[in-house]
Design a protein around this motif. Structure first.
Motif: not given
Length: 257
Positions: A2-3, A16-17, A21-22, A38-40
């Motif tokens: 997350t950071d 996937y990153a 929350d997942g 990346i999935i924000a």
């Protein structure tokens, strides 16, 4: 993740990153709604909307964790943290609790599955004093026989009354990130506490019959040979012999819930 989600090795290694929350992101991934990368993910504000884990889908016989000789498992009753210790990313997600009713409902379900001990894996289980009190009350009212449990929190988020309540509901151990025996080091790591406040939290636990598991880190910012020795001496109890049995006094929390 997350950071720092954009590290080259991360992007080269994983399809996937997911930041944040997942749960919702995982659902969307398996439904084919996301391209790789990346999935924000949006944050789950109300944790009560998430269902309990599907224990029927897990081969429980493979898991042999015990606490105090009893079959045990983990439970998470809140996420994130309100503090900003320099080494930890939990503050970036904000603190979000499950309701006392939701938590004890899961404990009841696990009790029916044969569990009699639990490790509460929150960062700061005792942040909301009223919620902790309600969880303890419901445990005593709704769990048929005494259970054992452990929790993690900060020493500054403990009171003598709360420790007695937790002990009466089956709490045997509280894990605390003490980190250092030096106020200089605690300040440098943005711990927002002092050795004096740490000691009071330990006394509250001791007076309630709760054991303490302390976490320490070496080295930390501003660490010297002398501060490291202070930490080791405090951990060994060498400098606190004169505090044994001393009645605790209430110390104001640096951040009052």
């Amino acid at each position: 993740i997350t950071d720092i989600p954009t590290e080259t090795l991360t992007l080269e290694t994983f399809d996937y990153a997911v930041t944040g929350d997942g749960e919702l992101a995982m659902l969307e991934i398996v439904m084919g709604q996301h391209a790789r990368g990346i999935i924000a993910n949006r944050q789950v504000k109300d944790l009560n909307i998430l269902p309990y884990p599907d224990y029927d889908a897990i081969p429980l016989e493979r898991y042999t964790m015990t606490i105090d000789g009893k079959k045990a498992t983990t439970v998470i009753t809140s996420r994130g943290c309100k503090f900003s210790c320099f080494y930890c990313g939990s503050a970036h997600t904000g603190w979000r609790p499950r309701s006392a009713e939701h938590v004890v409902g899961e404990l009841e379900m696990l009790y029916q599955l044969g569990y009699r001990a639990f490790y509460i894996a929150d960062d700061i289980f005792t942040f909301d004093f009223k919620r902790v009190s309600e969880i303890c009350r419901l445990i005593k009212e709704r769990i048929p026989e005494p259970i054992s449990w452990r929790a993690t929190t900060r020493s500054s988020l403990l009171t003598q009354e709360m420790c007695h309540e937790m002990a009466s509901a089956g709490c045997k151990v509280v894990s605390i990130g003490l980190e250092s025996g030096s106020n200089t080091v605690l300040k440098a790591m943005q711990k927002q506490t002092t050795i004096e406040i740490q000691k009071r939290g330990l006394e509250y636990c001791k007076n309630a019959g709760i054991s303490v598991k302390g976490f320490f880190i070496f080295p930390l910012p501003s660490e010297t040979k002398e501060t490291a020795e202070q930490t080791k001496e405090w951990e060994r109890g060498k400098k606190d012999a004169d505090t044994i049995g001393r009645p605790p006094t209430q110390v104001p929390n640096p951040l009052t819930p």
